[in-house]
Design a protein around this motif. Structure first.
Motif, PDB file in Angstrom:
ATOM      1  N   PHE A  80      38.376  44.352  39.496  1.00 52.72           N
ATOM      2  CA  PHE A  80      38.489  45.195  40.683  1.00 52.72           C
ATOM      3  C   PHE A  80      39.939  45.229  41.168  1.00 52.72           C
ATOM      4  N   ALA A  81      40.591  44.057  41.212  1.00 54.95           N
ATOM      5  CA  ALA A  81      41.983  43.991  41.652  1.00 54.95           C
ATOM      6  C   ALA A  81      42.877  44.834  40.752  1.00 54.95           C
ATOM      7  N   GLY A  82      42.641  44.775  39.437  1.00 57.77           N
ATOM      8  CA  GLY A  82      43.440  45.563  38.513  1.00 57.77           C
ATOM      9  C   GLY A  82      43.290  47.054  38.752  1.00 57.77           C
ATOM     10  N   GLU A  83      42.077  47.490  39.045  1.00 57.70           N
ATOM     11  CA  GLU A  83      41.842  48.900  39.343  1.00 57.70           C
ATOM     12  C   GLU A  83      42.600  49.324  40.600  1.00 57.70           C
ATOM     13  N   ILE A  84      42.579  48.488  41.627  1.00 53.00           N
ATOM     14  CA  ILE A  84      43.251  48.827  42.883  1.00 53.00           C
ATOM     15  C   ILE A  84      44.769  48.830  42.697  1.00 53.00           C
ATOM     16  N   ILE A  85      45.298  47.868  41.957  1.00 51.39           N
ATOM     17  CA  ILE A  85      46.740  47.794  41.719  1.00 51.39           C
ATOM     18  C   ILE A  85      47.241  49.050  41.015  1.00 51.39           C
ATOM     19  N   GLN A  86      46.404  49.637  40.157  1.00 44.74           N
ATOM     20  CA  GLN A  86      46.783  50.862  39.451  1.00 44.74           C
ATOM     21  C   GLN A  86      46.685  52.102  40.334  1.00 44.74           C
ATOM     22  N   GLY A  87      46.231  51.929  41.579  1.00 39.75           N
ATOM     23  CA  GLY A  87      46.083  53.074  42.478  1.00 39.75           C
ATOM     24  C   GLY A  87      44.672  53.601  42.573  1.00 39.75           C
ATOM     25  N   ALA A  88      43.710  52.807  42.082  1.00 41.04           N
ATOM     26  CA  ALA A  88      42.284  53.163  42.132  1.00 41.04           C
ATOM     27  C   ALA A  88      41.979  54.513  41.488  1.00 41.04           C
ATOM     28  N   PRO A  89      42.486  54.779  40.265  1.00 41.79           N
ATOM     29  CA  PRO A  89      42.259  56.097  39.657  1.00 41.79           C
ATOM     30  C   PRO A  89      40.791  56.416  39.407  1.00 41.79           C
TER      31      PRO A  89
END
Length: 205
Positions: free
Chosen positions: A108-117
């Motif tokens: 989840f953190a990785g998705e958010i760090i990428q800008g939640a695409p």
């Protein structure tokens, strides 16, 4: 009409998702490959592609399944309950989630760090609505003088930050604490004290 999946198909699908969770949480979306996921799953790449047409499809399936798990602790905050107990219960549930689902937390953190695409739409609708609903509950408790006046949305943000840190930065936490420590047990007591003191009602100046 889609035919129901067989037991073997369900098992293989679950195996792929578990392997993908391991790979994505370790390497991030961009660093993960279908070959890595197939290897961890113990399946051939063509077999994997029978169940999921792309890396994006696997990642999307994981995130969709994760979101409900991630939001449930906040959903269960009861407006009819005792305010401090309800908030501290939420803190404890989030900390338990970080302890029990560290790979999911990092995904989840990785998705958010990428800008939640892949999650932006859900965050802007379902998550925002849930946060606004619970912020209204917190404001009502503040108006009644049952908890201290603080920004309710940032209170929720702080709970997310202070609990998920123990999953997302697990290696750092354990290296700093050294052997013989249980980070989650120690964090539980600290966060209980921290939020209890923050929330204790104070007389208006």
């Amino acid at each position: 009409m889609t035919a129901p999946r067989s037991r073997i198909q369900r098992k293989n699908r679950e195996t792929i998702l578990d392997a993908a969770l391991e790979v994505f949480s370790a390497h991030g979306f961009r660093g993960a490959t279908l070959d890595q996921i197939a290897e961890v799953a113990g399946l051939s790449k063509p077999n994997l592609l029978y169940y999921f047409p792309s890396k994006e499809a696997i990642h999307s399936a994981l995130l969709t399944g994760l979101l409900d798990t991630w939001l449930d602790p906040l959903r269960t905050m009861d407006p009819r309950g005792e305010p401090v107990a309800e908030i501290l219960g939420y803190v404890r549930r989030k900390l338990d989630l970080a302890r029990d689902y560290p790979r999911e937390s990092r995904l989840f953190a990785g998705e958010i760090i990428q800008g939640a695409p892949r999650l932006a739409g859900v965050i802007e609708t379902d998550l925002r609505a849930l946060v606004e609903d619970k912020a209204a509950v917190l404001r009502a408790w503040m108006e009644e003088g049952r908890i201290a006046r603080v920004d309710p949305v940032h209170l929720i943000f702080s709970i997310w930050a202070l609990t998920q840190h123990y999953a997302d930065f697990d290696a750092q936490v354990r290296l700093v604490l050294g052997p013989g420590h249980d980070p989650f047990a120690e964090a539980g007591g600290f966060l209980d004290t921290l939020f209890r003191r923050l929330l204790e009602p104070r007389p208006d100046p």
